[in-house]
Design a protein around this motif. Structure first.
Motif, PDB file in Angstrom:
ATOM      1  N   GLU A 138      -1.803   4.687   2.107  1.00 39.03           N
ATOM      2  CA  GLU A 138      -2.646   3.977   1.154  1.00 39.03           C
ATOM      3  C   GLU A 138      -2.289   4.372  -0.278  1.00 39.03           C
ATOM      4  OE1 GLU A 138      -6.779   4.269   2.015  1.00 39.03           O
ATOM      5  OE2 GLU A 138      -7.148   2.429   0.903  1.00 39.03           O
ATOM      6  N   ARG A 139      -1.761   5.577  -0.427  1.00 38.10           N
ATOM      7  CA  ARG A 139      -1.436   6.048  -1.764  1.00 38.10           C
ATOM      8  C   ARG A 139       0.012   5.813  -2.167  1.00 38.10           C
ATOM      9  NH1 ARG A 139      -5.869   7.233  -0.191  1.00 38.10           N
ATOM     10  NH2 ARG A 139      -7.539   7.962  -1.523  1.00 38.10           N
ATOM     11  N   VAL A 140       0.713   4.981  -1.411  1.00 38.73           N
ATOM     12  CA  VAL A 140       2.077   4.628  -1.802  1.00 38.73           C
ATOM     13  C   VAL A 140       2.025   3.864  -3.114  1.00 38.73           C
ATOM     14  CG1 VAL A 140       4.055   3.211  -1.196  1.00 38.73           C
ATOM     15  CG2 VAL A 140       2.963   4.591   0.539  1.00 38.73           C
ATOM     16  N   CYS A 141       1.056   2.992  -3.226  1.00 43.99           N
ATOM     17  CA  CYS A 141       0.980   2.115  -4.384  1.00 43.99           C
ATOM     18  C   CYS A 141      -0.474   1.706  -4.555  1.00 43.99           C
ATOM     19  CB  CYS A 141       1.867   0.915  -4.118  1.00 43.99           C
ATOM     20  SG  CYS A 141       1.497  -0.513  -5.093  1.00 43.99           S
ATOM     21  N   SER A 142      -0.939   1.629  -5.791  1.00 47.93           N
ATOM     22  CA  SER A 142      -2.358   1.330  -5.992  1.00 47.93           C
ATOM     23  C   SER A 142      -2.686  -0.138  -5.779  1.00 47.93           C
ATOM     24  CB  SER A 142      -2.790   1.708  -7.405  1.00 47.93           C
ATOM     25  OG  SER A 142      -2.733   3.082  -7.543  1.00 47.93           O
ATOM     26  N   HIS A 187      -0.329  -1.503   2.654  1.00 50.47           N
ATOM     27  CA  HIS A 187       0.456  -0.428   3.277  1.00 50.47           C
ATOM     28  C   HIS A 187      -0.231   0.148   4.515  1.00 50.47           C
ATOM     29  CE1 HIS A 187       4.009  -0.097   0.759  1.00 50.47           C
ATOM     30  NE2 HIS A 187       3.245  -0.499  -0.236  1.00 50.47           N
ATOM     31  N   PRO A 188      -1.477   0.647   4.407  1.00 57.34           N
ATOM     32  CA  PRO A 188      -2.101   1.139   5.645  1.00 57.34           C
ATOM     33  C   PRO A 188      -2.312   0.050   6.673  1.00 57.34           C
ATOM     34  CG  PRO A 188      -3.681   1.140   3.855  1.00 57.34           C
ATOM     35  CD  PRO A 188      -2.355   0.851   3.256  1.00 57.34           C
ATOM     36  N   ALA A 244       2.191  -8.543   1.447  1.00 61.17           N
ATOM     37  CA  ALA A 244       1.494  -7.833   0.379  1.00 61.17           C
ATOM     38  C   ALA A 244       1.441  -8.772  -0.831  1.00 61.17           C
ATOM     39  CB  ALA A 244       2.233  -6.550   0.049  1.00 61.17           C
ATOM     40  N   PRO A 245       0.634  -8.448  -1.835  1.00 57.59           N
ATOM     41  CA  PRO A 245       0.610  -9.325  -3.019  1.00 57.59           C
ATOM     42  C   PRO A 245       1.996  -9.589  -3.585  1.00 57.59           C
ATOM     43  CG  PRO A 245      -1.124  -7.698  -3.171  1.00 57.59           C
ATOM     44  CD  PRO A 245      -0.359  -7.380  -1.936  1.00 57.59           C
ATOM     45  N   THR A 296       8.624   1.594  -4.372  1.00 54.81           N
ATOM     46  CA  THR A 296       9.986   1.418  -3.905  1.00 54.81           C
ATOM     47  C   THR A 296      10.684   2.762  -3.713  1.00 54.81           C
ATOM     48  OG1 THR A 296       9.933  -0.514  -5.307  1.00 54.81           O
ATOM     49  CG2 THR A 296      12.012   0.004  -4.293  1.00 54.81           C
ATOM     50  N   GLU A 297      10.390   3.682  -4.619  1.00 58.65           N
ATOM     51  CA  GLU A 297      11.059   4.986  -4.528  1.00 58.65           C
ATOM     52  C   GLU A 297      10.319   5.924  -3.591  1.00 58.65           C
ATOM     53  OE1 GLU A 297      12.935   6.088  -8.003  1.00 58.65           O
ATOM     54  OE2 GLU A 297      13.608   4.055  -7.686  1.00 58.65           O
ATOM     55  N   ARG A 298       9.069   5.645  -3.339  1.00 54.11           N
ATOM     56  CA  ARG A 298       8.184   6.415  -2.461  1.00 54.11           C
ATOM     57  C   ARG A 298       8.568   7.878  -2.319  1.00 54.11           C
ATOM     58  NH1 ARG A 298      11.003   2.606   0.174  1.00 54.11           N
ATOM     59  NH2 ARG A 298      12.314   3.260   1.900  1.00 54.11           N
TER      60      ARG A 298
END
Lengths: 178, 361
Positions: free
Chosen positions: B62-66, B72-73, B300-301, B359-361
């Motif tokens: 969930e915290r990969v991207c706001s 993501h989850p 995703a959006p 993308t860079e995660r």
């Protein structure tokens, strides 16, 4: 005419839309996931909260004399995902709507939920088991209230006594004693 | 006499929200070629995921991207459910779609708002953000957080919508609808926006296919590709919606497409709230993840999110890998930027809705 001008005038007349927070109370919805709260009177030390906590904010340490567990939830590590509260079987952990978490740097190790949960006693042999507070017995142990208060080995024993019939399990008609 | 020189933009630059390095070959004011270099915010999240159990990874992904913090989850849980053969209760499927679409509206409004800011039209930017605030209130009121909804768990949803929150949600959507229509009109007719964005950063259809772009970037170039339609998941097959496409493929058409998608999302949320059946919103008890591997993808959006998971039967993943939409889209910037003006670089970069941190995660 710029199409936005009308909106801009409307917005100007409506005034600021930001929260007036320090000078007026801020609206907080009831479901807001804020500071976690640990109610030690409901905790049965199952440890699922620690298991699902991605931030590693929850620590449980057995105290030196073995009488109970020191439960610590670090608010500075917590990411407010609420998984602990979701999986807590007794709802001992809840996410409150309190978001007032600002503190001085020197207090950073004091911002935590700190509670001591005393171990329970097996109702039969008296050995150390996870705590079984009365409120939880009502909620979780309703099916077999007696067994809920036992240690694992007494529980096994009582289950075995219950399921095994009074007669011997295996009868042999032929005795071979030649 | 024309002279060519190289203009380095980034990795840290006032025009960029996130670190990304552009080596821009410039002739006068015109961009001739762009080279991208990424990798400045590598966070090692795939390695972190292998050190956390299945439940902890819900929070981690969930915290990969706001902005896509529900996609993501959701995709991660879908991959696990595919692996374990779990059938998610129908009510939970609806709840998942609602969470996804609420995030999509907020994400799209954020992006078009930022576009106005980059054009230099800050009052419109603030207006768009104020409209988005209606959705932020929904997130805070229904889910409990303004960005990370925490809506999902393996095998269901953690939240439920009762009569009160349903009414609140519908009221907020009704408040939102006329404002988004108004915003659409402003973006469509405002001469300032049109001059700065029309015909800029064009990605023609053949290049869009060649670079395999996804999401609104692909759809604005005429590629009718939406995972919700092509590989339906959750309850999307039962819902009525139109995949928005455009043919212009410029910055303006991408922004307009996002607003139209937000309008579609509003209708999707309303449909879900109306048709949602009663029942459990999650599986009872804990799920066991067996040995094996699985994939899942969702829209995703920003475009298609793809998750791969491999389990060895323990409670930690042996491998968790994901591909995010920005990874597919940013190479196409080379096409979009060629021939543009230096001043348009931030606008074009923003138009693909880049998320470097995911993308860079």
């Amino acid at each position: 005419m710029l199409p936005f001008l009308k909106i801009m005038v409307k917005n100007l007349l409506a005034g600021p839309s930001t929260e007036a927070f320090p000078f007026a109370p801020a609206h907080t919805p009831a479901r807001f996931r804020g500071k976690a709260n640990h109610d030690k009177s409901k905790c049965i030390l199952c440890g699922i909260c620690r298991h699902v906590c991605a931030a590693g904010a929850i620590q449980m340490r057995v105290v030196e004399d073995g009488s109970g567990v020191e439960y610590v939830l670090w608010h500075n590590s917590c990411v407010f995902c609420g998984l602990c509260a979701h999986y807590c079987p007794t709802k001992a952990l809840t996410m409150t709507d309190d978001w007032h978490m600002a503190h001085r740097g020197e207090d950073r190790f004091a911002v935590r939920e700190d509670s001591f949960v005393r171990y329970g006693q097996c109702s039969t042999c008296g050995s150390r088991i996870q705590p079984r507070p009365a409120v939880i017995v009502e909620a979780l142990g309703t099916k077999y209230p007696d067994r809920f208060l036992m240690c694992p080995s007494c529980k096994r024993e009582s289950l075995a006594k219950r399921s095994v019939p009074a007669k011997p399990a295996m009868e042999t008609s032929e005795t071979s004693d030649e | 006499m024309s002279s060519t020189y190289t203009l380095p933009v980034g990795p840290l630059h006032v025009a960029l929200e996130e670190p990304m390095y552009f080596d821009v070959k410039v002739e006068g004011e015109t961009v001739r070629a762009v080279e991208l270099a990424a990798g400045h915010v590598h966070r090692g999240m795939e390695a972190l995921a292998m050190n956390r159990n299945w439940f902890q990874n819900i929070t981690l992904t969930e915290r990969v991207c706001s902005l896509c913090s529900n996609s993501h989850p959701a995709t991660y849980c879908m991959a696990l459910e595919n692996l374990a053969g779990i059938v998610v209760p129908e009510r939970a499927q609806y709840l998942r779609v609602i969470a996804d679409e609420v995030k999509r509206i907020a994400s799209h409004l954020f992006n078009v708002g930022i576009m106005a800011h980059l054009v230099g039209f800050d009052s419109l930017f603030m207006h768009a953000m104020e409209i988005r605030e209606i959705m932020q209130d929904v997130k805070e009121g229904v889910y409990g957080n303004r960005m990370n909804l925490g809506a999902l768990t393996i095998g269901g949803c953690r939240y439920d919508i009762d009569e009160e929150s349903k009414g609140f949600m519908l009221a907020q959507l009704n408040k939102l609808k006329p404002l988004v229509a108004e915003l659409h009109n402003v973006y469509d007719t405002d001469p300032l926006i049109k001059t700065r964005t029309q015909g800029i950063g064009v990605l023609p259809l053949d290049k869009a296919i060649e670079y395999e772009v996804v999401g609104p970037v692909a759809r604005a170039s005429g590629v009718n590709y939406d995972v919700r339609r092509k590989a339906p998941y959750a309850v999307y097959p039962e819902l009525n919606f139109e995949v928005q496409t455009d043919t212009a493929g410029d910055v303006h058409s991408r922004a307009m497409l996002r607003i139209r998608e937000a309008v579609e999302s509003v209708s999707l949320v309303e449909q879900c709230l109306e048709h949602m059946p009663e029942g459990p919103n999650q599986l009872a008890g804990f799920v066991q993840i067996p040995e094996g591997e699985a994939i899942a993808r969702s829209e995703a959006p920003r475009g298609e999110v793809f998750y791969y998971v491999r389990s060895d039967g323990t409670d930690m993943p042996q491998r968790l890998k994901w591909r995010v939409p920005t990874y597919m889209n940013w190479e196409a910037l080379q096409v979009m930027m060629a021939g543009c003006q230096v001043a348009d670089i931030p606008l074009i970069v923003n138009s693909i809705d880049p998320c470097i941190s995911c993308t860079e995660r």
